[in-house]
Design a protein around this motif. Structure first.
Motif, short mmCIF file in Angstrom:
data_model
loop_
_atom_site.label_atom_id
_atom_site.label_comp_id
_atom_site.label_asym_id
_atom_site.label_seq_id
_atom_site.Cartn_x
_atom_site.Cartn_y
_atom_site.Cartn_z
N GLY A 7 0.80 -1.22 0.00
CA GLY A 7 0.00 0.00 0.00
C GLY A 7 0.83 1.27 0.00
N SER A 8 2.17 1.12 0.08
CA SER A 8 3.03 2.30 0.10
C SER A 8 4.05 2.33 -1.04
CB SER A 8 3.76 2.40 1.44
OG SER A 8 4.64 1.31 1.60
N ILE A 9 3.89 1.42 -2.02
CA ILE A 9 4.79 1.40 -3.18
C ILE A 9 3.99 1.15 -4.44
CG2 ILE A 9 6.79 0.55 -1.88
CD1 ILE A 9 6.19 -2.22 -3.23
N LYS A 10 4.64 1.37 -5.57
CA LYS A 10 4.09 0.99 -6.86
C LYS A 10 5.20 0.25 -7.60
CE LYS A 10 1.84 2.76 -11.01
NZ LYS A 10 1.34 3.97 -11.67
N ALA A 11 5.04 -1.07 -7.73
CA ALA A 11 6.06 -1.91 -8.36
C ALA A 11 5.60 -2.30 -9.76
CB ALA A 11 6.29 -3.16 -7.52
N MET A 12 6.56 -2.35 -10.70
CA MET A 12 6.21 -2.70 -12.08
C MET A 12 7.41 -3.30 -12.81
SD MET A 12 6.21 1.23 -13.45
CE MET A 12 5.89 1.91 -11.83
N GLN A 23 4.43 11.16 -10.50
CA GLN A 23 3.65 12.09 -9.70
C GLN A 23 3.18 11.41 -8.42
OE1 GLN A 23 0.50 14.11 -11.72
NE2 GLN A 23 -0.17 15.16 -9.89
N GLY A 24 3.44 12.05 -7.29
CA GLY A 24 3.05 11.52 -6.00
C GLY A 24 4.08 10.61 -5.36
N TYR A 25 5.24 10.43 -5.98
CA TYR A 25 6.29 9.57 -5.42
C TYR A 25 7.60 10.36 -5.34
CZ TYR A 25 3.07 5.77 -6.33
OH TYR A 25 1.97 4.97 -6.35
N LEU A 26 8.31 10.18 -4.25
CA LEU A 26 9.53 10.94 -4.02
C LEU A 26 10.81 10.12 -4.22
CD1 LEU A 26 8.40 12.90 -0.85
CD2 LEU A 26 8.32 13.63 -3.25
N SER A 27 10.67 8.81 -4.43
CA SER A 27 11.85 7.98 -4.62
C SER A 27 11.50 6.78 -5.49
CB SER A 27 12.41 7.49 -3.27
OG SER A 27 11.50 6.61 -2.66
N ASP A 112 7.96 6.18 -1.30
CA ASP A 112 7.74 7.43 -0.58
C ASP A 112 6.59 8.22 -1.17
OD1 ASP A 112 9.85 7.09 1.31
OD2 ASP A 112 11.30 7.74 -0.20
N PRO A 113 5.38 7.61 -1.19
CA PRO A 113 4.23 8.29 -1.79
C PRO A 113 3.78 9.48 -0.94
CG PRO A 113 3.51 6.31 -0.66
CD PRO A 113 5.01 6.32 -0.61
N THR A 114 3.21 10.45 -1.60
CA THR A 114 2.69 11.61 -0.88
C THR A 114 1.32 11.33 -0.29
OG1 THR A 114 1.84 12.52 -2.96
CG2 THR A 114 4.01 13.28 -2.23
N HIS A 115 0.63 10.28 -0.76
CA HIS A 115 -0.67 9.88 -0.23
C HIS A 115 -0.71 8.37 -0.03
CE1 HIS A 115 -1.55 13.76 -2.19
NE2 HIS A 115 -2.39 13.90 -1.19
N LEU A 116 -1.29 7.95 1.08
CA LEU A 116 -1.46 6.53 1.37
C LEU A 116 -2.93 6.21 1.55
CD1 LEU A 116 1.41 5.95 3.93
CD2 LEU A 116 1.29 5.03 1.63
N PRO A 117 -3.39 5.02 1.21
CA PRO A 117 -2.64 4.00 0.49
C PRO A 117 -2.50 4.35 -0.98
CG PRO A 117 -4.88 3.27 0.79
CD PRO A 117 -4.75 4.59 1.51
N VAL A 118 -1.52 3.72 -1.62
CA VAL A 118 -1.28 3.92 -3.05
C VAL A 118 -2.42 3.27 -3.81
CG1 VAL A 118 0.21 3.26 -4.95
CG2 VAL A 118 1.20 4.03 -2.79
N GLU A 119 -2.95 3.98 -4.79
CA GLU A 119 -3.99 3.41 -5.64
C GLU A 119 -3.42 3.12 -7.01
OE1 GLU A 119 -7.49 5.84 -5.66
OE2 GLU A 119 -7.41 6.14 -3.51
N GLU A 120 -3.69 1.94 -7.50
CA GLU A 120 -3.19 1.55 -8.83
C GLU A 120 -4.09 2.10 -9.90
OE1 GLU A 120 -0.27 -0.17 -9.51
OE2 GLU A 120 0.07 0.16 -7.41
#
Length: 120
Positions: A7-12, A23-27, A112-120
């Motif tokens: 819920g705190s990352i976006k993996a691909m 957008q919305g991610y710092l790292s 490092d998302p600016t909003h949690l949880p991450v939405e796909e």
């Protein structure tokens, strides 16, 4: 209490040189597995639009104390590079170039998302 890492990352899966909307991610973490030992070169570029002219981001801005142009890798060992994207434009491309004739498989994880949880 269990933590929700997903819920705190976006993996691909990733193709080297593909534009990514950060957008919305710092790292980010880019990882590669190569078919032969040698070196990899990693380059990060940025742009305000997905199809615009991308410009190089200095290594010093996205990593601390690491030379991205000459990373030693071992056959079938996972190599990972942490990227600090604070201050980067909305779209980035991470281009990974294996040395010699090695083939590589890549993955990219935005964190490092600016909003949690991450939405796909």
């Amino acid at each position: 209490m269990k933590r929700n890492l997903y819920g705190s990352i976006k993996a691909m899966p990733y193709t080297s040189g593909t534009a990514v909307d950060r957008q919305g991610y710092l790292s980010a973490v880019v990882s590669a597995s190569v078919s032969a030992a040698g070196t990899l070169a990693v380059a990060v570029t940025e742009c305000d639009t997905a199809d615009g002219s991308f410009t190089a981001v200095a290594d010093e801005r996205v990593v601390m104390g690491r030379n991205l142009s000459n990373i030693s890798v071992v056959n079938d060992e996972l190599m990972a590079v942490e990227l600090d994207l604070v201050g980067c434009k909305r779209y980035i491309k991470v281009t990974v170039t294996p040395g010699g004739s090695a083939a590589a498989t890549y993955a990219l994880v935005l964190g490092d998302p600016t909003h949690l949880p991450v939405e796909e």
